[in-house]
Enzyme design. Structure first.
Site, PDB file in Angstrom:
ATOM      1  N   HIS A 208      58.361  74.658  43.571  1.00 23.83           N
ATOM      2  CA  HIS A 208      58.883  76.025  43.544  1.00 23.83           C
ATOM      3  C   HIS A 208      58.039  77.038  44.306  1.00 23.83           C
ATOM      4  CE1 HIS A 208      55.812  76.735  40.527  1.00 23.83           C
ATOM      5  NE2 HIS A 208      55.952  78.003  40.795  1.00 23.83           N
TER       6      HIS A 208
HETATM    7  C1  UD1 Z   1      57.405  82.796  39.574  1.00 23.23           C
HETATM    8  C2  UD1 Z   1      55.947  83.158  39.804  1.00 23.23           C
HETATM    9  C3  UD1 Z   1      55.114  81.881  39.879  1.00 23.23           C
HETATM   10  C4  UD1 Z   1      55.367  80.993  38.681  1.00 23.23           C
HETATM   11  C5  UD1 Z   1      56.858  80.717  38.588  1.00 23.23           C
HETATM   12  C6  UD1 Z   1      57.215  79.816  37.431  1.00 23.23           C
HETATM   13  C7  UD1 Z   1      55.644  85.225  41.064  1.00 23.23           C
HETATM   14  C8  UD1 Z   1      55.232  85.791  42.359  1.00 23.23           C
HETATM   15  N1  UD1 Z   1      55.753  83.899  41.031  1.00 23.23           N
HETATM   16  O1  UD1 Z   1      57.877  82.167  40.737  1.00 23.23           O
HETATM   17  O2  UD1 Z   1      53.749  82.227  39.906  1.00 23.23           O
HETATM   18  O3  UD1 Z   1      54.656  79.781  38.818  1.00 23.23           O
HETATM   19  O4  UD1 Z   1      57.535  81.959  38.451  1.00 23.23           O
HETATM   20  O5  UD1 Z   1      58.544  79.416  37.476  1.00 23.23           O
HETATM   21  O6  UD1 Z   1      55.847  85.937  40.108  1.00 23.23           O
HETATM   22  N2  UD1 Z   1      65.847  82.855  39.535  1.00 23.23           N
HETATM   23  C9  UD1 Z   1      67.023  82.483  38.917  1.00 23.23           C
HETATM   24  N3  UD1 Z   1      67.017  82.395  37.567  1.00 23.23           N
HETATM   25  C10 UD1 Z   1      65.923  82.640  36.819  1.00 23.23           C
HETATM   26  C11 UD1 Z   1      64.735  83.006  37.470  1.00 23.23           C
HETATM   27  C12 UD1 Z   1      64.696  83.110  38.821  1.00 23.23           C
HETATM   28  O7  UD1 Z   1      68.027  82.253  39.576  1.00 23.23           O
HETATM   29  O8  UD1 Z   1      65.997  82.531  35.595  1.00 23.23           O
HETATM   30  C13 UD1 Z   1      65.793  82.987  40.996  1.00 23.23           C
HETATM   31  C14 UD1 Z   1      65.560  84.421  41.420  1.00 23.23           C
HETATM   32  O9  UD1 Z   1      66.748  85.021  41.640  1.00 23.23           O
HETATM   33  C15 UD1 Z   1      64.736  84.273  42.679  1.00 23.23           C
HETATM   34  C16 UD1 Z   1      64.112  82.917  42.561  1.00 23.23           C
HETATM   35  O10 UD1 Z   1      64.715  82.242  41.483  1.00 23.23           O
HETATM   36  O11 UD1 Z   1      65.585  84.295  43.803  1.00 23.23           O
HETATM   37  C17 UD1 Z   1      62.623  82.989  42.361  1.00 23.23           C
HETATM   38  O12 UD1 Z   1      62.266  83.643  41.152  1.00 23.23           O
HETATM   39  P1  UD1 Z   1      60.908  84.524  41.091  1.00 23.23           P
HETATM   40  O13 UD1 Z   1      60.734  85.002  39.725  1.00 23.23           O
HETATM   41  O14 UD1 Z   1      60.909  85.465  42.204  1.00 23.23           O
HETATM   42  O15 UD1 Z   1      59.743  83.558  41.444  1.00 23.23           O
HETATM   43  P2  UD1 Z   1      59.437  82.085  41.011  1.00 23.23           P
HETATM   44  O16 UD1 Z   1      59.660  81.240  42.211  1.00 23.23           O
HETATM   45  O17 UD1 Z   1      60.151  81.692  39.763  1.00 23.23           O
END
Ligand code: UD1
Length: 364
Positions: A208
């Site tokens: 991820h």
């Molecule tokens: C985040 C953290 C990372 C952690 C990880 C655990 C930051 C910068 N990064 O990364 O350190 O290890 O979480 O998972 O904060 N999304 C969904 N559904 C959800 C959550 C997210 O669809 O329930 C999508 C969002 O729309 C986004 C993408 O996933 O486009 C990434 O989510 P984001 O929270 O930005 O970062 P992570 O990659 O999860």
């Protein structure tokens, strides 16, 4: 003394933060008026609610509902909404967890209102400033009054940066949590049946990190590497990775591969049971590197560096994106020394943290 007179807020928002909060919530509820605020960074059921339900974490008292967005949008929205809530709730302390955008945003909002911040899992460093998590960690540590360090190395890292006050060697809450669920983890065979795999005959894969999944060429190389592996691979897919595989037209390759079982994100206990039973874990997650070591399963970390350097002596291998290193290791895996001697602290992490919080609040 009225044990409930101090108000502490835990701000959590992403999957690894719910896991760190789980072993701490009970003792904080006993000793303080403890409120849980969810930033809303992770919102899908399998990324959020399932952890509260399975790990008996009390339901969040407030949800800031920030949802997705770019870094500034997410950080800014959390700061604005959390500041309003802080003004209303007037806590004496805010606890933030790990290294996500929610961590930094909440710490900044609190400290600007002169509310002291406690950072759980302080002092971790990758020394890679191109990682958003590294910036979040560095800045959060600079503005925290209490720094709860899981390892001796994390303490050394803080001291090198000139941070001297408020450092507490708490030990690792994730280790405490795993220990309390060990019997359930080893007994759970249902998840193996679900995927039709036998113990020690499959690989568990997660991906991820922005650096691995946001670039088409890098994600493409990773897909090529995993499609070439002959063992069955269980791949619980993070929403960020799922989106990008579709966007870059790479999902088809995985769909047609007979060895790869794609699945939605897993619950804590299912994920840990798969780690426990896997031949090897391949991951870019910080938490899963540790969980593999704690459970005695070799880990191939798909990065060039790790914040958890101690795990490198205990069965964690940095393989970056090298297909040569990966195939060599998978062909002949060194046995995992599943001791975690670096984790020894003077008691249970949750109790050490709660005691330090009481002392800090009594003294201030
Ligand atoms: C985040 C953290 C990372 C952690 C990880 C655990 C930051 C910068 N990064 O990364 O350190 O290890 O979480 O998972 O904060 N999304 C969904 N559904 C959800 C959550 C997210 O669809 O329930 C999508 C969002 O729309 C986004 C993408 O996933 O486009 C990434 O989510 P984001 O929270 O930005 O970062 P992570 O990659 O999860």
């Amino acid at each position: 003394m009225d044990k409930k007179r101090h108000t502490i807020i835990s701000l959590v928002g992403a999957r690894p933060q719910f896991i760190k909060l789980a072993p701490l919530a009970k003792i904080l509820n006993e000793k303080f008026r403890h409120l849980i605020v969810h930033s809303g960074q992770h919102y899908d059921r399998m990324m959020s609610n399932i952890f509260f339900d399975q790990l008996n974490i009390p339901k969040a008292d407030y949800n800031l509902l920030v949802g997705s967005g770019n870094h500034s949008e997410m950080t800014g929205k959390i700061m604005m909404r959390f500041e309003n809530l802080l003004a209303k709730l007037q806590p004496e302390m805010v606890l933030v967890y790990g290294d996500t955008n929610s961590t930094l945003a909440a710490a900044l909002a609190a400290v600007k209102l002169n509310i002291p911040v406690g950072h759980i899992e302080a002092g971790l460093r990758s020394y890679r400033r191109d990682m958003p998590e590294e910036i979040n960690r560095l800045l959060t540590d600079q503005i925290s009054s209490l720094l709860f360090c899981p390892t001796p190395q994390s303490i050394k890292n803080l001291k090198k940066e000139g941070i001297k006050n408020g450092i507490i060697h708490s030990g690792d809450l994730m280790h405490e949590l795993i220990n309390s669920y060990k019997h359930k983890i080893s007994a759970n065979r249902i998840i193996l049946k679900k995927f039709g795999v036998a113990p020690k005959k499959f690989i568990l894969l997660t991906l991820h990190r922005a650096a691995n999944v946001d670039d088409r060429n890098i994600l493409g190389s990773l897909v090529d590497i995993i499609c070439a592996i002959k063992k069955p691979i269980i791949f619980p897919i993070h929403p960020r990775t799922a989106k990008n595989l579709r966007k870059f037209g790479l999902k088809k390759k995985i769909d047609i591969s007979k060895n790869i079982f794609l699945t939605e994100p897993l619950s804590y206990l299912d994920n840990l049971s798969l780690i426990y039973n896997a031949y090897a874990v391949m991951t870019d997650s910080g938490g899963m590197q540790k969980e593999s070591v704690f459970l005695g399963t070799p880990c191939l970390t798909l990065r060039d560096e790790t914040e958890w350097t101690e795990t490198l002596k205990l069965g964690n291998h940095l393989v970056g994106l090298s297909s040569r290193k990966i195939s060599r290791l998978l062909a002949d895996l060194p046995t995992c020394k599943n001791k975690a001697p670096y984790l020894i602290s003077n008691g249970k992490p949750s109790e050490i943290i709660a005691t330090a919080l009481s002392k800090f609040l009594e003294d201030s």
